[in-house]
Design a protein around this motif. Structure first.
Motif, short mmCIF file in Angstrom:
data_model
loop_
_atom_site.label_atom_id
_atom_site.label_comp_id
_atom_site.label_asym_id
_atom_site.label_seq_id
_atom_site.Cartn_x
_atom_site.Cartn_y
_atom_site.Cartn_z
N LEU A 50 60.22 23.25 47.36
CA LEU A 50 59.06 23.81 48.02
C LEU A 50 58.05 24.20 46.94
O LEU A 50 58.41 24.87 45.96
CB LEU A 50 59.45 25.05 48.83
N LEU A 51 56.81 23.77 47.09
CA LEU A 51 55.77 24.07 46.12
C LEU A 51 54.90 25.22 46.62
O LEU A 51 54.44 25.20 47.76
CB LEU A 51 54.88 22.84 45.89
N VAL A 52 54.72 26.21 45.78
CA VAL A 52 53.85 27.35 46.09
C VAL A 52 52.69 27.32 45.09
O VAL A 52 52.91 27.43 43.88
CB VAL A 52 54.61 28.69 45.97
N LEU A 53 51.49 27.14 45.60
CA LEU A 53 50.34 26.95 44.71
C LEU A 53 49.81 28.30 44.22
O LEU A 53 49.42 29.16 45.01
CB LEU A 53 49.24 26.18 45.43
N HIS A 54 49.80 28.47 42.90
CA HIS A 54 49.35 29.71 42.29
C HIS A 54 47.88 29.61 41.86
O HIS A 54 47.08 30.50 42.10
CB HIS A 54 50.23 30.04 41.08
N THR A 55 47.52 28.50 41.22
CA THR A 55 46.13 28.22 40.89
C THR A 55 45.90 26.73 41.06
O THR A 55 46.83 25.92 40.97
CB THR A 55 45.79 28.60 39.43
N GLY A 56 44.64 26.35 41.32
CA GLY A 56 44.31 24.94 41.43
C GLY A 56 44.19 24.47 42.86
O GLY A 56 43.98 25.26 43.79
N LYS A 57 44.35 23.14 43.06
CA LYS A 57 44.15 22.55 44.38
C LYS A 57 44.93 21.24 44.46
O LYS A 57 44.94 20.45 43.51
CB LYS A 57 42.66 22.30 44.61
N GLN A 70 44.48 8.21 53.73
CA GLN A 70 44.02 9.16 54.74
C GLN A 70 44.40 10.56 54.29
O GLN A 70 45.58 10.90 54.16
CB GLN A 70 44.68 8.88 56.09
N VAL A 71 43.40 11.39 53.99
CA VAL A 71 43.65 12.76 53.57
C VAL A 71 44.04 13.60 54.78
O VAL A 71 43.34 13.63 55.78
CB VAL A 71 42.40 13.36 52.89
N LEU A 72 45.19 14.26 54.68
CA LEU A 72 45.68 15.10 55.77
C LEU A 72 45.18 16.53 55.64
O LEU A 72 44.77 17.15 56.62
CB LEU A 72 47.21 15.09 55.79
N ARG A 73 45.22 17.07 54.44
CA ARG A 73 44.74 18.42 54.19
C ARG A 73 44.69 18.66 52.70
O ARG A 73 45.17 17.85 51.90
CB ARG A 73 45.65 19.47 54.85
N THR A 74 44.11 19.77 52.32
CA THR A 74 44.13 20.20 50.93
C THR A 74 44.85 21.55 50.87
O THR A 74 44.74 22.36 51.79
CB THR A 74 42.71 20.34 50.34
N ALA A 75 45.58 21.76 49.81
CA ALA A 75 46.29 23.03 49.61
C ALA A 75 45.58 23.79 48.50
O ALA A 75 45.28 23.23 47.44
CB ALA A 75 47.75 22.77 49.23
N SER A 95 51.80 11.83 50.24
CA SER A 95 51.58 11.85 48.79
C SER A 95 50.87 13.15 48.45
O SER A 95 49.97 13.58 49.19
CB SER A 95 50.73 10.65 48.36
N VAL A 96 51.28 13.79 47.36
CA VAL A 96 50.66 15.04 46.93
C VAL A 96 50.06 14.81 45.54
O VAL A 96 50.77 14.45 44.61
CB VAL A 96 51.68 16.19 46.88
N THR A 97 48.75 15.03 45.43
CA THR A 97 48.04 14.77 44.19
C THR A 97 47.23 15.99 43.79
O THR A 97 46.63 16.65 44.63
CB THR A 97 47.08 13.57 44.35
N ALA A 98 47.21 16.31 42.51
CA ALA A 98 46.45 17.45 42.02
C ALA A 98 44.97 17.10 41.93
O ALA A 98 44.59 16.15 41.24
CB ALA A 98 46.97 17.87 40.65
N LEU A 99 44.14 17.84 42.65
CA LEU A 99 42.69 17.66 42.58
C LEU A 99 42.11 18.40 41.38
O LEU A 99 41.00 18.11 40.94
CB LEU A 99 42.03 18.16 43.86
N GLU A 100 42.85 19.39 40.89
CA GLU A 100 42.46 20.17 39.72
C GLU A 100 43.72 20.43 38.90
O GLU A 100 44.83 20.21 39.38
CB GLU A 100 41.85 21.52 40.13
N ASP A 101 43.53 20.88 37.67
CA ASP A 101 44.68 21.39 36.92
C ASP A 101 45.29 22.51 37.77
O ASP A 101 44.58 23.42 38.20
CB ASP A 101 44.26 21.94 35.56
N SER A 102 46.58 22.44 38.01
CA SER A 102 47.20 23.36 38.97
C SER A 102 48.49 23.95 38.43
O SER A 102 49.25 23.31 37.72
CB SER A 102 47.49 22.62 40.29
N GLN A 103 48.72 25.22 38.80
CA GLN A 103 49.93 25.94 38.44
C GLN A 103 50.68 26.27 39.72
O GLN A 103 50.10 26.80 40.67
CB GLN A 103 49.60 27.22 37.68
N MET A 104 51.97 25.94 39.75
CA MET A 104 52.77 26.16 40.94
C MET A 104 54.06 26.89 40.61
O MET A 104 54.53 26.88 39.47
CB MET A 104 53.13 24.81 41.59
#
Length: 227
Positions: A50-57, A70-75, A95-104
């Motif tokens: 399970l990924l919990v997003l701390h910073t980023g997108k 097809q983009v489903l949503r952004t986290a 598929s999950v892709t980082a839109l920004e540098d992200s910390q999880m």
């Protein structure tokens, strides 16, 4: 990560816990840093975390039969990714892709199951989160199947997380307008025209390249009913 900035403290599914309980949960988290453009998860992978997003997108998407994305949503900060795989045990089709540098913060499914046994409130909040996301998806789906692009744009704006200042809700578009247009089944030019029209009638205010102030929620909700 400092004890005063716990990743789990930002997440709705963990906010029912007190500080000491959150610190206990955080002991099971493994930090993960990814750079922009990194593919964090691929379709067909056995998602055991399970990924919990701390910073980023992050961008959650899947491929269509025609080979398009097809983009489903952004986290964004405080969101979780992968809870469906945990609950159902099924392989992910996304598929999950980082839109920004992200910390999880990453939780192994076995550890998460143990934590749910200790803190049943987590499972209740997880189900509530999924229910809210489903309601949001249903509203947007109803707008997308409408022939009116304004309804799609209005639904998308209303579903974005907002920050409030002086009584005004400000949202930040999570993707480039061309990607939002593709998500809504329209063109970037049409999207820009609809946003300009909402700004002209006073429903919104374009406050920056991606920042939008929501000035009249009722007007946007009325746009959902128009076809």
């Amino acid at each position: 990560m400092s004890s005063n900035d716990l990743c789990v403290a930002r997440v709705p599914i963990f906010q029912g816990l007190d500080r000491s309980q959150q610190e206990h949960v955080a002991e099971f988290a493994t930090p993960l840093h990814v750079e922009r453009g990194t593919i964090v998860a691929s379709p067909g992978q056995q998602q055991s975390r399970l990924l919990v997003l701390h910073t980023g997108k992050l961008k959650i998407s899947h491929g269509t039969a025609g080979g398009q994305e097809q983009v489903l949503r952004t986290a964004t900060v405080g969101d979780v990714v992968g809870e469906r795989a945990f609950i159902t045990g099924q392989l992910s089709t996304d598929s999950v892709t980082a839109l920004e540098d992200s910390q999880m913060c990453v939780f192994d499914h076995r550890d998460l199951a143990r934590l749910l046994g200790e803190y049943p409130d987590i499972s209740q909040r997880m189900l509530r989160t999924l229910s809210d996301r489903l309601a949001s998806t249903e509203r947007l789906l109803a707008a997308i199947t409408s022939s009116d692009v304004s309804a799609r744009v209005a639904a998308y704006l209303l579903d974005q997380p907002a920050k409030f200042a002086n009584g005004i809700a400000r949202i930040t578009l999570p993707m480039a307008k061309k990607d939002i247009a593709a998500y809504l089944g329209t063109t970037p030019e049409t999207l820009s025209r609809r946003l300009a029209a909402f700004a002209q009638d006073g429903s919104i205010e374009l406050a920056g390249r991606r920042e939008i102030n929501i000035l009249d929620v009722e007007a946007l909700e009325e746009a959902l009913l128009e076809e």
